[in-house]
Motif scaffolding. Structure first.
Motif, PDB file in Angstrom:
ATOM      1  N   ARG A   1      11.071   5.260   2.519  1.00 51.88           N
ATOM      2  CA  ARG A   1      11.377   6.494   3.249  1.00 51.88           C
ATOM      3  C   ARG A   1      12.226   7.436   2.400  1.00 51.88           C
ATOM      4  O   ARG A   1      11.962   8.637   2.314  1.00 51.88           O
ATOM      5  N   GLU A   2      13.232   6.876   1.740  1.00 47.97           N
ATOM      6  CA  GLU A   2      14.084   7.697   0.869  1.00 47.97           C
ATOM      7  C   GLU A   2      13.282   8.252  -0.310  1.00 47.97           C
ATOM      8  O   GLU A   2      13.457   9.408  -0.699  1.00 47.97           O
ATOM      9  N   THR A   3      12.396   7.447  -0.863  1.00 41.61           N
ATOM     10  CA  THR A   3      11.556   7.900  -1.975  1.00 41.61           C
ATOM     11  C   THR A   3      10.644   9.038  -1.531  1.00 41.61           C
ATOM     12  O   THR A   3      10.487  10.036  -2.241  1.00 41.61           O
ATOM     13  N   ALA A   4      10.060   8.904  -0.349  1.00 36.85           N
ATOM     14  CA  ALA A   4       9.190   9.966   0.163  1.00 36.85           C
ATOM     15  C   ALA A   4       9.962  11.252   0.378  1.00 36.85           C
ATOM     16  O   ALA A   4       9.485  12.345   0.039  1.00 36.85           O
ATOM     17  N   MET A   5      11.174  11.137   0.902  1.00 31.85           N
ATOM     18  CA  MET A   5      11.991  12.331   1.109  1.00 31.85           C
ATOM     19  C   MET A   5      12.373  12.970  -0.228  1.00 31.85           C
ATOM     20  O   MET A   5      12.339  14.197  -0.371  1.00 31.85           O
ATOM     21  N   ASP A   6      12.705  12.145  -1.207  1.00 34.14           N
ATOM     22  CA  ASP A   6      13.037  12.666  -2.535  1.00 34.14           C
ATOM     23  C   ASP A   6      11.833  13.358  -3.167  1.00 34.14           C
ATOM     24  O   ASP A   6      11.976  14.412  -3.802  1.00 34.14           O
ATOM     25  N   LEU A   7      10.660  12.773  -3.002  1.00 33.22           N
ATOM     26  CA  LEU A   7       9.452  13.389  -3.546  1.00 33.22           C
ATOM     27  C   LEU A   7       9.152  14.730  -2.879  1.00 33.22           C
ATOM     28  O   LEU A   7       8.743  15.685  -3.546  1.00 33.22           O
ATOM     29  N   MET A   8       9.384  14.791  -1.572  1.00 28.87           N
ATOM     30  CA  MET A   8       9.168  16.062  -0.882  1.00 28.87           C
ATOM     31  C   MET A   8      10.132  17.125  -1.383  1.00 28.87           C
ATOM     32  O   MET A   8       9.741  18.273  -1.621  1.00 28.87           O
ATOM     33  N   GLN A   9      11.381  16.757  -1.574  1.00 25.44           N
ATOM     34  CA  GLN A   9      12.368  17.716  -2.093  1.00 25.44           C
ATOM     35  C   GLN A   9      12.004  18.147  -3.503  1.00 25.44           C
ATOM     36  O   GLN A   9      12.119  19.325  -3.854  1.00 25.44           O
TER      37      GLN A   9
ATOM     38  N   VAL B   1       0.724  17.874   2.054  1.00 26.83           N
ATOM     39  CA  VAL B   1       0.069  17.351   3.262  1.00 26.83           C
ATOM     40  C   VAL B   1      -0.049  15.828   3.184  1.00 26.83           C
ATOM     41  O   VAL B   1       0.245  15.119   4.153  1.00 26.83           O
ATOM     42  N   ARG B   2      -0.459  15.324   2.049  1.00 24.24           N
ATOM     43  CA  ARG B   2      -0.578  13.861   1.874  1.00 24.24           C
ATOM     44  C   ARG B   2       0.787  13.186   1.947  1.00 24.24           C
ATOM     45  O   ARG B   2       0.925  12.096   2.517  1.00 24.24           O
ATOM     46  N   LEU B   3       1.790  13.829   1.391  1.00 27.48           N
ATOM     47  CA  LEU B   3       3.139  13.272   1.431  1.00 27.48           C
ATOM     48  C   LEU B   3       3.665  13.230   2.857  1.00 27.48           C
ATOM     49  O   LEU B   3       4.293  12.239   3.262  1.00 27.48           O
ATOM     50  N   LEU B   4       3.405  14.275   3.630  1.00 27.82           N
ATOM     51  CA  LEU B   4       3.839  14.289   5.027  1.00 27.82           C
ATOM     52  C   LEU B   4       3.126  13.216   5.843  1.00 27.82           C
ATOM     53  O   LEU B   4       3.740  12.562   6.699  1.00 27.82           O
ATOM     54  N   ALA B   5       1.838  13.007   5.590  1.00 27.18           N
ATOM     55  CA  ALA B   5       1.088  11.970   6.301  1.00 27.18           C
ATOM     56  C   ALA B   5       1.646  10.585   5.975  1.00 27.18           C
ATOM     57  O   ALA B   5       1.821   9.739   6.869  1.00 27.18           O
ATOM     58  N   LEU B   6       1.953  10.360   4.705  1.00 27.49           N
ATOM     59  CA  LEU B   6       2.528   9.070   4.306  1.00 27.49           C
ATOM     60  C   LEU B   6       3.917   8.887   4.907  1.00 27.49           C
ATOM     61  O   LEU B   6       4.269   7.793   5.350  1.00 27.49           O
ATOM     62  N   LYS B   7       4.670   9.953   4.965  1.00 29.97           N
ATOM     63  CA  LYS B   7       6.013   9.873   5.546  1.00 29.97           C
ATOM     64  C   LYS B   7       5.929   9.523   7.028  1.00 29.97           C
ATOM     65  O   LYS B   7       6.731   8.742   7.531  1.00 29.97           O
TER      66      LYS B   7
ATOM     67  N   HIS C   1       0.838  -1.205   0.000  1.00 27.36           N
ATOM     68  CA  HIS C   1       0.000   0.000   0.000  1.00 27.36           C
ATOM     69  C   HIS C   1       0.876   1.260   0.000  1.00 27.36           C
ATOM     70  O   HIS C   1       0.605   2.208  -0.746  1.00 27.36           O
ATOM     71  N   VAL C   2       1.915   1.273   0.815  1.00 25.61           N
ATOM     72  CA  VAL C   2       2.822   2.428   0.873  1.00 25.61           C
ATOM     73  C   VAL C   2       3.499   2.627  -0.476  1.00 25.61           C
ATOM     74  O   VAL C   2       3.604   3.754  -0.974  1.00 25.61           O
ATOM     75  N   ASP C   3       3.932   1.538  -1.081  1.00 23.68           N
ATOM     76  CA  ASP C   3       4.596   1.619  -2.384  1.00 23.68           C
ATOM     77  C   ASP C   3       3.646   2.152  -3.454  1.00 23.68           C
ATOM     78  O   ASP C   3       4.026   3.015  -4.258  1.00 23.68           O
ATOM     79  N   ASP C   4       2.414   1.670  -3.466  1.00 21.47           N
ATOM     80  CA  ASP C   4       1.419   2.162  -4.428  1.00 21.47           C
ATOM     81  C   ASP C   4       1.115   3.641  -4.200  1.00 21.47           C
ATOM     82  O   ASP C   4       1.010   4.420  -5.157  1.00 21.47           O
ATOM     83  N   ALA C   5       0.976   4.030  -2.936  1.00 19.15           N
ATOM     84  CA  ALA C   5       0.697   5.436  -2.621  1.00 19.15           C
ATOM     85  C   ALA C   5       1.851   6.325  -3.069  1.00 19.15           C
ATOM     86  O   ALA C   5       1.632   7.421  -3.611  1.00 19.15           O
ATOM     87  N   LEU C   6       3.077   5.851  -2.886  1.00 22.04           N
ATOM     88  CA  LEU C   6       4.239   6.633  -3.333  1.00 22.04           C
ATOM     89  C   LEU C   6       4.263   6.774  -4.848  1.00 22.04           C
ATOM     90  O   LEU C   6       4.605   7.841  -5.373  1.00 22.04           O
ATOM     91  N   ASP C   7       3.895   5.709  -5.553  1.00 25.62           N
ATOM     92  CA  ASP C   7       3.841   5.781  -7.021  1.00 25.62           C
ATOM     93  C   ASP C   7       2.820   6.812  -7.478  1.00 25.62           C
ATOM     94  O   ASP C   7       3.083   7.604  -8.389  1.00 25.62           O
ATOM     95  N   LYS C   8       1.651   6.824  -6.845  1.00 24.30           N
ATOM     96  CA  LYS C   8       0.612   7.799  -7.210  1.00 24.30           C
ATOM     97  C   LYS C   8       1.065   9.222  -6.899  1.00 24.30           C
ATOM     98  O   LYS C   8       0.867  10.130  -7.698  1.00 24.30           O
TER      99      LYS C   8
END
Length: 189
Positions: A145-153, A85-91, A63-70
């Motif tokens: 976690r690294e993907t989420a941080m990269d997406l936030m940046q 906001v959604r990215l921070l919640a997922l992180k 689920h986390v992987d799919d959410a990151l892809d979206k």
């Protein structure tokens, strides 16, 4: 020695939890189908509980992987404020899962090393198998976690670029209007 061996043959697996755990329910079902497995001892049953618990992380990680892809797709197609906001919640979810996995991995590592006398040596192999699964899930959550941080940046850089574009337009308007305002101000006096 006789009393000690009698006490060890009567060891019991006791679990404590506030609500009903799916892993305990799955263990009951397993024991109903294979009642002879109960004779292998509480260390074997505990391994089954741990194995089921660790396997329950797989759908969450998917689920986390799919959410990151979206979210990644949205970052590059239509970045907006709600996305952050959604990215921070997922992180936050990823961080909680990561902490849980790391703590469980440390405990399982101790079990695999044979630090607990209640775990028979023949059962350590099963604990190592669970540890390997947990290690793989820990690596997957680290990548998430690294993907989420990269997406936030990336999102913040995109928003900064958008802001820079707005500032360029405002600067051009100011440069165009300022001389006219100066001339009108001087001659208007």
């Amino acid at each position: 020695t006789g009393q000690l061996s009698a006490a060890l043959t009567h060891t019991v697996l006791v679990t404590h939890h506030c609500g009903q755990l799916p892993s305990i329910a799955a263990l009951r079902e397993h024991l109903e189908k294979h009642p002879d497995h109960a004779e292998r001892g509480p260390d074997y049953l505990f391994h089954l509980v741990l194995d089921i618990m660790v396997d329950h992380y797989a759908p969450l990680l998917d689920h986390v992987d799919d959410a990151l892809d979206k979210l990644e797709e949205e970052v590059f197609t239509r970045p907006d404020e709600s996305l952050l906001v959604r990215l921070l919640a997922l992180k936050r979810t990823i961080v909680v899962v990561r902490k849980t996995l790391v703590h469980e991995r440390e405990v399982l590592a101790r079990m695999c090393r044979g630090e607990f006398k209640l775990i028979d040596e023949r059962e350590v192999v099963y604990y190592r198998n669970v540890y390997d699964h947990l290690l793989r899930f820990t690596e997957l959550i680290e990548v998430s976690r690294e993907t989420a941080m990269d997406l936030m940046q990336t999102l913040l850089a995109s928003q900064a670029n958008k802001l820079n574009g707005i500032m360029k337009v405002l600067t051009m308007i100011s440069v165009t209007i300022l001389p006219m305002s100066l001339i009108a101000g001087v001659y208007g006096m």
